[in-house]
Design a protein around this motif. Sequence first.
Motif, mmCIF file in Angstrom:
data_model
loop_
_atom_site.group_PDB
_atom_site.id
_atom_site.type_symbol
_atom_site.label_atom_id
_atom_site.label_comp_id
_atom_site.label_asym_id
_atom_site.label_seq_id
_atom_site.Cartn_x
_atom_site.Cartn_y
_atom_site.Cartn_z
ATOM 1 N N GLU A 243 0.849 -1.316 -0.003
ATOM 2 C CA GLU A 243 0.073 0.022 0.067
ATOM 3 C C GLU A 243 0.799 1.302 -0.047
ATOM 4 O O GLU A 243 0.580 2.111 -0.842
ATOM 5 N N LYS A 244 1.832 1.156 0.942
ATOM 6 C CA LYS A 244 2.773 2.425 0.899
ATOM 7 C C LYS A 244 3.573 2.718 -0.263
ATOM 8 O O LYS A 244 3.866 3.451 -1.118
ATOM 9 N N LEU A 245 3.867 1.479 -0.743
ATOM 10 C CA LEU A 245 4.863 1.483 -2.023
ATOM 11 C C LEU A 245 4.212 2.164 -3.258
ATOM 12 O O LEU A 245 4.531 2.849 -4.327
ATOM 13 N N LEU A 246 2.694 1.715 -3.386
ATOM 14 C CA LEU A 246 1.943 1.989 -4.297
ATOM 15 C C LEU A 246 1.001 3.469 -4.119
ATOM 16 O O LEU A 246 0.545 3.842 -5.100
ATOM 17 N N GLY A 247 1.381 3.820 -3.001
ATOM 18 C CA GLY A 247 0.463 5.109 -2.571
ATOM 19 C C GLY A 247 -0.873 4.902 -2.507
ATOM 20 O O GLY A 247 -1.840 5.657 -2.915
ATOM 21 N N LEU A 248 -1.324 3.742 -1.892
ATOM 22 C CA LEU A 248 -2.846 3.476 -1.866
ATOM 23 C C LEU A 248 -3.374 3.870 -0.741
ATOM 24 O O LEU A 248 -2.555 3.973 0.491
ATOM 25 N N ASN A 249 -4.662 4.230 -0.382
ATOM 26 C CA ASN A 249 -5.174 4.777 0.581
ATOM 27 C C ASN A 249 -6.550 3.454 0.886
ATOM 28 O O ASN A 249 -7.425 3.514 0.339
ATOM 29 N N GLY A 250 -6.144 2.716 2.135
ATOM 30 C CA GLY A 250 -7.231 1.765 2.355
ATOM 31 C C GLY A 250 -7.064 0.246 1.368
ATOM 32 O O GLY A 250 -6.233 0.109 0.560
ATOM 33 N N ARG A 251 -7.908 -0.609 1.737
ATOM 34 C CA ARG A 251 -7.866 -1.785 1.053
ATOM 35 C C ARG A 251 -8.202 -1.796 -0.303
ATOM 36 O O ARG A 251 -9.271 -1.130 -0.698
ATOM 37 N N VAL A 252 -7.799 -2.353 -1.234
ATOM 38 C CA VAL A 252 -7.682 -2.498 -2.858
ATOM 39 C C VAL A 252 -7.829 -4.081 -2.985
ATOM 40 O O VAL A 252 -7.044 -4.940 -2.814
ATOM 41 N N PHE A 253 -8.776 -4.138 -3.943
ATOM 42 C CA PHE A 253 -9.028 -5.482 -4.494
ATOM 43 C C PHE A 253 -8.756 -5.810 -5.899
ATOM 44 O O PHE A 253 -9.361 -4.714 -6.531
ATOM 45 N N VAL A 254 -8.051 -6.577 -6.472
ATOM 46 C CA VAL A 254 -7.979 -6.760 -7.894
ATOM 47 C C VAL A 254 -8.288 -8.161 -8.536
ATOM 48 O O VAL A 254 -8.491 -9.182 -7.766
ATOM 49 N N PHE A 255 -8.515 -8.376 -9.698
ATOM 50 C CA PHE A 255 -8.521 -9.478 -10.340
ATOM 51 C C PHE A 255 -7.918 -9.223 -11.654
ATOM 52 O O PHE A 255 -8.041 -8.482 -12.208
ATOM 53 N N GLU A 256 -7.545 -10.543 -12.309
ATOM 54 C CA GLU A 256 -6.975 -10.530 -13.635
ATOM 55 C C GLU A 256 -7.312 -11.870 -14.273
ATOM 56 O O GLU A 256 -6.943 -13.200 -13.559
ATOM 57 N N LEU A 257 -7.919 -11.998 -15.277
ATOM 58 C CA LEU A 257 -8.340 -13.177 -16.231
ATOM 59 C C LEU A 257 -7.639 -13.331 -17.501
ATOM 60 O O LEU A 257 -7.726 -12.194 -18.140
ATOM 61 N N GLU A 258 -7.248 -14.466 -17.838
ATOM 62 C CA GLU A 258 -6.847 -14.763 -19.111
ATOM 63 C C GLU A 258 -7.916 -15.123 -20.174
ATOM 64 O O GLU A 258 -8.770 -15.896 -20.051
ATOM 65 N N ILE A 259 -7.947 -14.237 -20.935
ATOM 66 C CA ILE A 259 -9.264 -14.223 -21.949
ATOM 67 C C ILE A 259 -9.225 -15.577 -22.688
ATOM 68 O O ILE A 259 -10.163 -16.106 -22.962
ATOM 69 N N ALA A 260 -8.045 -16.067 -23.305
ATOM 70 C CA ALA A 260 -7.920 -17.212 -23.938
ATOM 71 C C ALA A 260 -8.550 -18.552 -23.271
ATOM 72 O O ALA A 260 -8.964 -19.331 -23.887
ATOM 73 N N ALA A 261 -8.482 -18.117 -21.830
ATOM 74 C CA ALA A 261 -8.746 -19.693 -20.947
ATOM 75 C C ALA A 261 -10.054 -19.606 -20.688
ATOM 76 O O ALA A 261 -10.578 -20.592 -20.238
ATOM 77 N N PHE A 262 -10.807 -18.459 -21.258
ATOM 78 C CA PHE A 262 -12.257 -18.743 -20.935
ATOM 79 C C PHE A 262 -12.952 -19.715 -21.621
ATOM 80 O O PHE A 262 -13.931 -20.494 -21.361
ATOM 81 N N GLY A 263 -12.434 -19.827 -22.845
ATOM 82 C CA GLY A 263 -13.143 -20.943 -23.565
ATOM 83 C C GLY A 263 -14.219 -20.391 -24.340
ATOM 84 O O GLY A 263 -14.592 -19.143 -24.374
ATOM 85 N N VAL A 264 -14.890 -21.196 -25.090
ATOM 86 C CA VAL A 264 -16.068 -20.945 -25.745
ATOM 87 C C VAL A 264 -17.503 -20.723 -24.817
ATOM 88 O O VAL A 264 -17.542 -21.204 -23.835
ATOM 89 N N LYS A 265 -18.512 -19.944 -25.302
ATOM 90 C CA LYS A 265 -19.475 -19.567 -24.503
ATOM 91 C C LYS A 265 -20.612 -20.658 -24.629
ATOM 92 O O LYS A 265 -20.453 -21.572 -25.587
ATOM 93 N N LYS A 266 -21.017 -20.822 -23.509
ATOM 94 C CA LYS A 266 -22.222 -22.141 -23.455
ATOM 95 C C LYS A 266 -23.424 -21.385 -23.964
ATOM 96 O O LYS A 266 -23.923 -20.468 -23.382
ATOM 97 N N LEU A 267 -23.766 -22.008 -25.097
ATOM 98 C CA LEU A 267 -25.271 -21.454 -25.783
ATOM 99 C C LEU A 267 -26.341 -21.631 -24.890
ATOM 100 O O LEU A 267 -26.514 -22.667 -24.195
ATOM 101 N N PRO A 268 -27.187 -20.751 -24.741
ATOM 102 C CA PRO A 268 -28.509 -21.179 -23.863
ATOM 103 C C PRO A 268 -29.344 -22.221 -24.675
ATOM 104 O O PRO A 268 -29.282 -22.443 -25.919
#
Length: 795
Positions: free
Chosen positions: A670-695
Amino acid sequence: MKFSEKWLREWVNPDISTEQLADQITMAGLEVDGVEPVAGEFSGVVVGEVVECGQHPDADKLRVTKINVGDEELIDIVCGAPNCRQGLKVAVAKVGAVLPGNFKIKKAKLRGQPSFGMLCSFSELGISDDHDGIVELPADAPVGQDIREYLQLDDVTIEVDLTPNRADCLGMRGLAREVGVLNQSNVDMPVYPEVASEITDKRGISLAAPQACPRYLGRVIKNINANAPSPMWLQEKLRRSGVRSIDAVVDVTNFVLLELGHPMHAFDNDTLAGDIVVRMAEQDEELVLLDETKIKLKDNTLVIADQEKALAMAGIFGGLASGVTSTSQNIFLESAFFAPDAIMGKARQYGLHTDASHRYERGVDPQKQRQAMERATALLLDIVGGEAGPIVEATDEQYIPPVKDVVLRAARLSRVLGIEIEASVVGDILTRLGLNASESDGQWQVSVPAYRFDISIEEDLIEEIARVYGYNNIPNVAPSAELKMSGRKEQALEVNDLKLALVNRDYQEAITYSFVDPKVQSQLYPEIDAIVLPHPISSDMSAMRVSAWTGLLQAVSYNQKRQQSRVRLFESGLRFIPDASEKMGVRQESVFSGVIAGNLHEANWDRTDKAVDFFDAKADVEALLSQVAPIDTFRFEAAQHSALHPGQSAAIYRGDTFIGVLGAVHPKFEKLLGLNGRVFVFELEIAAFGVKKLPEAKEISKFPANRRDIAIVVDDDKVVGEILDCIQKFGANQLVGLNLFDIYRGKGIEPGFKSLAISLTLQDMARTLEEAEIQAVVDGILTKLSEKFGATLRD
């Protein structure tokens, strides 16, 4: 550029009106900005001669004159102009004349002296702003002739806004050629005969920078009368082109600039020392310009110099020390070709802009220097007198722009324009444009003169044909479209769908640099050696990112420092992972990343402030994943990550395929990045999503659903997701709804345990479930949970 219509019609005179001419020029790409009369509306003003001019008996600043206007009797006029004198030809507004502004001339008395008219200045006739004195006409002006007829004031000034590529039209010669092409009219190009040398005086010329100046011509003209006035016709042509008359020498060089589009300059020959050298300036070399501005030259500036000093900024501005003055008797006339690249931007570098630099930086005809020299010499000898020496020319042919050969295909012309133009019409257009064209086998071999810097490829020629043929002659055809099935698979994942899902959850898209601070990135990802750029923009942008988190977290810090405490950002882009197995040693992966910080909602009176937590970020990720497949096809498992809090991080899987990570940024960053308070992140690999399941369409049960709630007690370390998965699998056939609606720790629950309240919704597609059947399913679920998780039913 401004030009006089009458001057243009001396070169080419199509049978069209002024309005048609202006419209025609505009449609040809030379946009007309304005059309203004060269003089105000007036009548009754004639040429007169001052026969007598005496002092007014009762006024020091007035004179009593007798004017000959061609009538039987002289007329008396009282005048206050300081330049009124006997023998002067003047503009006389007789009684009954009407001047601009509907000012009517009447009989009057000035300090007791009768006055039957007015001697006019240029400003009073609406010709210019000059009101220093009355108009001084040439001595051969015919007395009694209407001044509008004598000065050809039934004329307009047309101003065109030329694009930078049409430098060939920055002179009357080029404009006349354009109008001639547009109207298929012949252009009367003046012939400029050579001026014979009368003296042998000359100066040597050397080209020290031939790339910048491959051609330079000079000529000495001696024994001129620098005080000789410019003839009225010359002054008027300059004025109507927006150029002020200065003196005869300068007026002639300006006239050649306007006529041929070629700038020239004259030096006082007696101030020059030795031969002329065209060279690059020395760094901080000083030069005083004609406007008395003292500048320090940069070494990228081309100058005209003698053997001792710099004389002028080549193609931009002359120097004061070598300038022609009223006492000059001998001049050195310059005509040169300066390469556009050598002049481009140099005037602005010194805060200057001149007519010469405007033309040279766009390009002038590299073959017209001698013609311009002959034209200027003939005019000077006629106006200021003197004797001309021989023309001295220095040329380096390898740097002279060559004639370009471009092929124009008839098929390509038709395909681009969408119409068929007869070959004879195309050939005529090319010829009239000054392009030497020969046709064979459905194409034209076109030789483009060097002054057309804007033509170098086939598309340039097509544009010329369309422009001259007339855009308005090309029919408007509405585009047609055919409906056909999309080639994209419906199962393919669209990144825009992911973006829209987060936008609907109050996120904003961010775009951060792919270059990041290696110090920050190495702290977040110590196990990855990022790719370092050999020539970075700056030290804090010298490494390729291995995750979009680095840029997003810096964006959060930037916003928080500007009182934006609630931040929700996402970004889609590439990350760059070093990989020796890849061809370039780097693996580029498309990722979809996000970050949240601050309160869950904007401050509002009907909501309680609540800071975001892990489950808020997880809910956003689930909203993304639900765009691909039902959320129960994904699972979240506790995981360790160098950048995340060890107790609040999870890996995300679809089946056995790793998709990404989610969690809270470790507090130590938090100090290194200059953040104030709790911060939540996510990162997803688009290629790993696979194909959409059709309804899939399914029948809706007509039979009632039954809800049963159970409360079980399990060890605190049991994972709720695994418990729910177990219930889902066991009750798969008849379990249509499953929801965890409470987690309880406290009174009545032993330490180290937790109570889970779960609702079960049971339904059958073919019949109504009996109570015994429902209870059997519930009992089976409880038994399975007891066996696998040691769960007990809460009392």
